[in-house]
Design an enzyme around this catalytic site. Sequence first.
Site, PDB file in Angstrom:
ATOM      1  N   GLU A  73       0.822  -1.218   0.000  1.00  0.00           N
ATOM      2  CA  GLU A  73       0.000   0.000   0.000  1.00  0.00           C
ATOM      3  C   GLU A  73       0.850   1.259   0.000  1.00  0.00           C
ATOM      4  O   GLU A  73       0.496   2.253  -0.640  1.00  0.00           O
ATOM      5  CB  GLU A  73      -0.934   0.025   1.213  1.00  0.00           C
ATOM      6  CG  GLU A  73      -2.146  -0.875   1.106  1.00  0.00           C
ATOM      7  CD  GLU A  73      -1.858  -2.333   1.429  1.00  0.00           C
ATOM      8  OE1 GLU A  73      -0.691  -2.649   1.766  1.00  0.00           O
ATOM      9  OE2 GLU A  73      -2.781  -3.144   1.362  1.00  0.00           O
TER      10      GLU A  73
ATOM     11  N   HIS B 166     -10.861  -4.935   9.495  1.00  0.00           N
ATOM     12  CA  HIS B 166     -11.596  -4.755   8.239  1.00  0.00           C
ATOM     13  C   HIS B 166     -12.849  -3.914   8.462  1.00  0.00           C
ATOM     14  O   HIS B 166     -13.803  -4.020   7.703  1.00  0.00           O
ATOM     15  CB  HIS B 166     -12.020  -6.110   7.652  1.00  0.00           C
ATOM     16  CG  HIS B 166     -10.885  -6.976   7.217  1.00  0.00           C
ATOM     17  ND1 HIS B 166     -10.076  -7.640   8.090  1.00  0.00           N
ATOM     18  CD2 HIS B 166     -10.424  -7.290   5.980  1.00  0.00           C
ATOM     19  CE1 HIS B 166      -9.171  -8.328   7.428  1.00  0.00           C
ATOM     20  NE2 HIS B 166      -9.352  -8.127   6.146  1.00  0.00           N
TER      21      HIS B 166
END
Length: 694
Positions: free
Chosen positions: A429, A496
Amino acid sequence: MAFPHPPEILAARDLRVAELETNSAEALLRVYAWMFYARTTDNHILELFRQGLLKGTVTGGQGNEGMIVPLALLADKDLDVVCFTHRDLGGHLIWGGHLCNHLDQYFANSGSPTKAREGNIHHGDPANRSIPMISHLGIMCSTVAGATDSQRRQGRPAVGFAFFGDGASSTGDVHESMNLASLMSLPVVFVIENNGYAYSTPVSEQFAPGTELYRRAAGYGMEGFTVDGTDVEACARVLGEAIDKVRATSRPVLVEAHIVRLRGHAAYDTGDYLKPGESEALFARDPLPRLRKKLAFWIDSARIDAMEEEINSYVERCIQISLPVSRPDPEGMEADLFAPVQPPIPWIPSLDSVPLPDDGAPHAKADVPPEILTMAQALTRGLRKILSERPESLVLGQDIGTYGGAFRVTEGLLKDFGRPRVLNTPLAESACTGYSIGLALGGHRPIEEFQFADFATEAVTQITLNAATMHFRSGAACPLVLRLPCGGGVGLGSFHSQELESLFLSMPGLKALYPSTPQDAFNAILAAYEDDNPVLLFEHKGLYRRGKHPVSWDPNYRDIWKPRRLRIGDFATLVTYGEMAHLATDACNFLATEYDVAFDVFDLRALAPLQLDAIEESLSRTNRLVVLHEGRRTHGFGAELVAQLTERQFRSLQAPPLRIGSMDLPVPFAAELEAAFRPARDGVIERIVEWGQF
Ligand SMILES: Cc1ncc(C[n+]2csc(CCOP(=O)(O)OP(=O)(O)O)c2C)c(N)n1
Ligand SMILES: [Mg+2]
């Protein structure tokens, strides 16, 4: 005052390897002149620091010139991409700009190219592909890769130069970037400036004995080699050949340059950690006198003396010009945080753009009724429209290609727009965000999908310090959309389910939209796309498929930057956003029926910049405020909303503001626990009833 004309020898900023064969004395004299110029400037800067005339961390490049000067001379200044480090003054001088401007940067005066917002050597020239460094080491490698790719995508055979030290070689970003560049065949020369130390830490405490950094290249499937940065001629030859090869093959390489750091880490470093005799040994390898000695075989030493004298007096004259330049003005700082708002893109006024088979040009569909779409579908349509109409756009993220993304928002895009524009990325990322920043600086407009918003914490430095500060410190626009599937209620646990708006938005320079309906999501992606700043697009996972709703082309799509009033009422003003906008509507319907109280409800939609006028106006009528969000309460976004909304009308409030958010805990996994953790309809109603004393 007019800037003095530089010495004639510094008019040439280039070097070709062939010159070392045909005209080696003159070519090396030019290299020497630039090295001497960089050294002299660095030495003067050190002296000015010691005299208290300039401040900050003065990290000299004394010793580094043997590598950076030939390399910068060899690079194509009209094409290539660089991000010089804190040792690379020589590179900056060669790339361009007048010495007075570089000195203004060090003096942090009103002539500074960063408007004195960044110190010392943290400047660049983004318009000429010299990307300004941030302090966080390793971070800039991927930005160089992205800006180089931007050049290549525009058909220019550019090479990128990413520099990092032996210390920075331990950072994750360096590794992510090398893997990315190799995977994508990006023509980047990664240069390790191995000077044996990271601040006071010797390489023996940086990596295991016997490690040869250049060999790491093999692990990434690229070529790696070493150069001796103290042997200028040999260094120039090897670098020149490598650059030509990278330019021709578009394959990255890793060069480990062994160089010397002659003046400690920074001006304040006393070097006490050096072993006896070590400093002398370093000076014995100084590339500058070494090259001078070599030149003296071919060139009359009086000529070299005269040249040195001319350069030195030029540097001194420039210092005398920069020293009295006025101090910087705080005026305009706030206005420069964001790149200015541009006119809207002339979008085809329809949900999509339909290419006619004959000429391939996009045409509008006429008189189309609204389509009934989920929020995920609305986002897909937005992406499709952007990719169809805007050649500078591209979409990247993990599993977004054939798979269509974890939430299928990019479904079908790869098939229709092809790989260069719809890009599956590796699990990196930080580097992928740095790469996107580079693309944005080069004129592209990347839309990056994070698989889950949670994983954006891997890219916090890139987002908040590299992208978000870019315009303020360099004046360069950084148009970037970061799509963040966020929020809980879907049973995915701590990693998440996060709401990260208050984490990110406590840092300046980011815009943020958080749509709660399919129409708003469609509008938001267009509005975010055409903004010249990094924009976080929060997409609540629970809303992706919560029913289908009409979506049509909305010429007022930019209204997404303002809150929307969901209900009209006079009892209290309720401010919310995201999934909670639906919950608030539910709760307020109930309260209206059961207690006959009406709330003025606002869906914030834009979390940054905040446009609170309409809400403040509402509060001035209702005098009661409720803020509801899914993020945690403590340090939550609601705290900021309450503060900003009430500070001007605190005295007229008829009740303490009510702030409802999730519990101050990690997001728990089991459905029963998560239900207790997040604001839920009944709990919200209960809190409001208790607070409102109905
Ligand atoms: C990620 C990060 N951690 C810590 C620092 C603080 N710091 C600044 S320079 C430096 C040493 C860097 O050493 P190296 O990468 O070898 O470069 P050199 O200064 O030797 O050229 C450190 C630790 C930083 N800038 N970035
Ligand atoms: Mg080092």
